[in-house]
Design an enzyme around this catalytic site. Structure first.
Site, mmCIF file in Angstrom:
data_model
loop_
_atom_site.group_PDB
_atom_site.id
_atom_site.type_symbol
_atom_site.label_atom_id
_atom_site.label_comp_id
_atom_site.label_asym_id
_atom_site.label_seq_id
_atom_site.Cartn_x
_atom_site.Cartn_y
_atom_site.Cartn_z
ATOM 1 N N HIS A 118 0.845 -1.181 0.000
ATOM 2 C CA HIS A 118 0.000 0.000 0.000
ATOM 3 C C HIS A 118 0.879 1.229 0.000
ATOM 4 O O HIS A 118 1.944 1.228 0.615
ATOM 5 C CB HIS A 118 -0.920 0.016 1.240
ATOM 6 C CG HIS A 118 -2.052 0.960 1.092
ATOM 7 N ND1 HIS A 118 -1.938 2.289 1.402
ATOM 8 C CD2 HIS A 118 -3.319 0.771 0.640
ATOM 9 C CE1 HIS A 118 -3.095 2.876 1.146
ATOM 10 N NE2 HIS A 118 -3.947 1.991 0.686
ATOM 11 N N ASP B 141 -7.971 -5.361 0.176
ATOM 12 C CA ASP B 141 -8.523 -6.181 -0.898
ATOM 13 C C ASP B 141 -8.165 -7.648 -0.793
ATOM 14 O O ASP B 141 -8.688 -8.471 -1.539
ATOM 15 C CB ASP B 141 -8.039 -5.649 -2.257
ATOM 16 C CG ASP B 141 -8.671 -4.316 -2.571
ATOM 17 O OD1 ASP B 141 -9.865 -4.165 -2.279
ATOM 18 O OD2 ASP B 141 -7.975 -3.436 -3.087
HETATM 19 N N1 CMC Z 1 4.125 -7.588 -4.870
HETATM 20 C C1 CMC Z 1 5.466 -7.538 -5.067
HETATM 21 N N2 CMC Z 1 6.217 -6.425 -4.933
HETATM 22 C C2 CMC Z 1 5.590 -5.300 -4.600
HETATM 23 C C3 CMC Z 1 4.189 -5.253 -4.386
HETATM 24 C C4 CMC Z 1 3.460 -6.443 -4.524
HETATM 25 N N3 CMC Z 1 2.143 -6.471 -4.342
HETATM 26 N N4 CMC Z 1 3.827 -4.001 -4.053
HETATM 27 C C5 CMC Z 1 4.970 -3.278 -4.057
HETATM 28 N N5 CMC Z 1 6.017 -4.059 -4.391
HETATM 29 C C6 CMC Z 1 7.425 -3.641 -4.426
HETATM 30 C C7 CMC Z 1 7.693 -2.831 -5.696
HETATM 31 O O1 CMC Z 1 8.144 -3.634 -6.755
HETATM 32 C C8 CMC Z 1 8.733 -1.864 -5.217
HETATM 33 O O2 CMC Z 1 9.962 -2.508 -5.223
HETATM 34 P P1 CMC Z 1 11.315 -1.676 -5.568
HETATM 35 O O3 CMC Z 1 11.454 -0.671 -4.473
HETATM 36 O O4 CMC Z 1 12.393 -2.713 -5.562
HETATM 37 O O5 CMC Z 1 11.088 -1.036 -6.904
HETATM 38 C C9 CMC Z 1 8.367 -1.596 -3.763
HETATM 39 O O6 CMC Z 1 7.636 -2.766 -3.343
HETATM 40 C C10 CMC Z 1 7.498 -0.373 -3.563
HETATM 41 O O7 CMC Z 1 6.401 -0.457 -4.449
HETATM 42 P P2 CMC Z 1 5.795 0.772 -5.233
HETATM 43 O O8 CMC Z 1 5.086 0.306 -6.438
HETATM 44 O O9 CMC Z 1 6.859 1.823 -5.430
HETATM 45 O O10 CMC Z 1 4.794 1.308 -4.145
HETATM 46 P P3 CMC Z 1 3.563 2.200 -4.445
HETATM 47 O O11 CMC Z 1 3.275 2.912 -3.191
HETATM 48 O O12 CMC Z 1 3.776 3.033 -5.662
HETATM 49 O O13 CMC Z 1 2.412 1.137 -4.807
HETATM 50 C C11 CMC Z 1 0.596 -0.353 -4.621
HETATM 51 C C12 CMC Z 1 1.440 0.727 -3.922
HETATM 52 C C13 CMC Z 1 -0.640 -0.649 -3.782
HETATM 53 C C14 CMC Z 1 0.117 0.168 -5.993
HETATM 54 C C15 CMC Z 1 1.455 -1.620 -4.799
HETATM 55 O O14 CMC Z 1 1.865 -2.108 -3.534
HETATM 56 C C16 CMC Z 1 0.739 -2.708 -5.589
HETATM 57 O O15 CMC Z 1 0.782 -2.676 -6.822
HETATM 58 N N6 CMC Z 1 0.062 -3.684 -4.888
HETATM 59 C C17 CMC Z 1 -0.711 -4.685 -5.547
HETATM 60 C C18 CMC Z 1 -2.049 -4.098 -5.956
HETATM 61 C C19 CMC Z 1 -2.981 -3.932 -4.785
HETATM 62 O O16 CMC Z 1 -3.151 -4.808 -3.958
HETATM 63 N N7 CMC Z 1 -3.663 -2.747 -4.740
HETATM 64 C C20 CMC Z 1 -4.642 -2.455 -3.733
HETATM 65 C C21 CMC Z 1 -4.242 -1.317 -2.839
HETATM 66 S S1 CMC Z 1 -5.319 -1.183 -1.412
HETATM 67 C C22 CMC Z 1 -6.859 -0.708 -2.029
HETATM 68 C C23 CMC Z 1 -6.864 0.573 -2.782
HETATM 69 O O17 CMC Z 1 -6.164 1.518 -2.435
HETATM 70 O O18 CMC Z 1 -7.595 0.657 -3.747
#
Ligand code: CMC
Length: 441
Positions: free
Chosen positions: A317, A375
């Protein structure tokens, strides 16, 4: 409509930036909210310095002042108008939470009765909207139908679109909260070719939603109170989440003075993506794809591989760097629903629990602070309740509507509100002269 609960205060604190090319110093005031990190007020940055800030994804940017929802991502805290989500999920109901988010305080008994009554009596749709559905293919994704039908409300309810009029704003807000379950249930009924079921005014909000989703004219439909309560709790958990992508979309669309129904349609479009509300659907697809506990390590390995775009859906998140408090309640609700339905041995639950454990123990996930989010468990609950996969994000949209309208109202009432207009770091071609076609190689 919104009561501003908290005013920000300008302390004497300030932050000074030094341009090491010129040695010039620029000082900016620091503003404190009631709780949470202070912010550096850079509103005059460009005017005073000629610089913009650069913050793709707004990871360090506060886009507005708000008194609605507070999240402490390190502590795993979520407050609606100051009330912890755990207490609301346990003691409150969705209608009360809607009132709280909209008006800033919990209602007394009479306020609650009136609010529920007013919402109930706005649940019907203009009859012509009925025909609108026929324009969609039967196999349309229900989120596509939601974007279309909610956007189309702007063509139907002209008496509530003067956004400078608080009463108009209030009617538009009530209409959206009230009509969303009807629009959502009809999107489902249309997809499966069943007749639309009209709302019933003697039912509570969540009961009515279940009724419109699952009743049909051929036989009586009995509402299961455990499922209705579970749905109500899920709606509470998803009701607002401060300046997330869809809420920011609603605010940005609304900042130009756009039609309120159209702004909510924009929010629905933003919610649809798998990184946001679409994750609940993506979690279930992922669990079904994994299929067996023995394959968990393979998928965890893929999630850790930087060259593989696969991510563990339902994990991570932007704000929570600790267990999402909503996920804990969702997990509990999941057990309650499965127990009620005698489905505790649901293989997907076992798989989800196995995956959660492996991820929680894995150094990669621990180091990156990737915990299950809201989720992760909601899809299993919806599936057990008989709600099809494509409707999962639609339910999220129904719940989040109150958050969107509360935030939209707060924005319109904010005297400092301006049209949202970010700037950019331009890296494209610099000025060049047009070449006639014959001169191009
Ligand atoms: N599985 C594997 N690696 C992950 C995941 C994951 N679900 N989420 C983040 N990472 C890694 C990502 O690759 C990155 O690694 P690095 O620093 O080496 O590049 C690091 O963790 C930070 O991730 P980010 O994408 O920079 O973080 P963000 O804040 O931009 O993204 C997120 C947050 C929710 C989009 C992301 O964690 C994700 O894609 N999760 C899966 C989708 C999901 O479950 N979304 C629902 C969110 S909660 C409900 C809502 O808000 O709608």
């Amino acid at each position: 409509m919104n009561k501003k609960v908290v005013e920000s205060s300008s302390s004497n604190r300030s932050v000074t930036l030094v341009d090491n090319a010129t040695g010039r110093e620029f000082t900016f005031p620091v503003i404190s909210g009631s709780v949470g990190p202070d912010v550096i007020d850079v509103r005059n940055l460009y005017q005073d310095t000629g610089f913009f800030t650069f913050d793709p994804g707004y990871t360090s940017t506060g886009s507005c002042e708000s008194g609605i929802t507070f999240i402490d991502g390190d502590e795993g805290t979520l407050l609606y108008r100051g009330y912890p989500i755990q207490e609301l999920a346990e003691h409150s109901d969705f209608m009360e939470v809607c009132y709280l988010l909209l008006y800033g305080d919990l209602p007394n008994a009479e306020q609650k009765r009136k609010f529920e009554h007013d919402i109930t009596y706005h649940t019907m749709l203009h009859e012509q909207i009925h025909k609108f559905y026929d324009g969609f293919r039967r196999d349309s994704h229900p989120m596509a139908v939601m974007v279309g039908v909610v956007g189309a409300l702007s063509a139907f309810y002209h008496d509530s679109t003067d956004i400078t009029n608080p009463r108009h704003r209030m009617i538009a807000s009530y209409r959206m909260i009230a009509k969303m379950p009807t629009i959502a249930a009809w999107a489902y009924k249309y997809a499966i070719g069943q007749p639309f079921v009209y709302p019933r005014n003697e039912l509570k909000y969540s009961e009515n939603f279940l009724h419109m989703l699952f009743a049909n004219p051929c036989e009586p439909y009995t509402i299961n109170p455990v499922l209705a309560r579970a749905l109500d709790r899920i709606l509470i958990l998803h009701a607002d989440h401060e300046q997330n992508a869809s809420t920011s979309t609603v605010r940005l669309a609304g900042s130009s003075g756009a039609n309120p129904f159209a702004c909510i349609a924009a929010g629905i479009a933003s919610l649809w993506g798998p990184a946001h509300g679409g994750a609940n659907e993506a979690v279930l697809r992922m669990l079904e794809e994994i299929g067996d506990k023995n394959r968990i390590p393979e998928y965890v390995k893929r999630a850790k591989n930087p060259d593989d775009p696969f991510r563990l859906m339902g994990f991570g998140h932007r704000v929570y760097k600790n267990y999402d408090p909503r996920a804990k309640i969702m997990r509990q609700t999941c057990y309650e629903v499965l127990d009620e339905l005698g489905a505790r041995d649901e293989p997907l639950l076992e798989l989800a629990m196995g995956l959660e454990q492996v991820a929680l123990d894995d150094e990669f996930f621990v180091k990156k602070k990737l915990y299950p989010n809201v989720d992760f468990y909601s899809g299993i609950i919806f599936k057990a309740m008989g709600i099809p996969l494509s409707m999962f994000t639609v339910l999220f949209a129904v719940a989040r509507t109150v958050g969107w309208v509360a935030q939209w109202n707060e924005m319109i009432e904010d005297p400092t509100q301006k049209i949202g207009r970010p700037r950019q770091l331009y890296t494209g071609a610099t000025r060049r002269d047009y070449k006639l076609l014959a001169q191009r190689t």
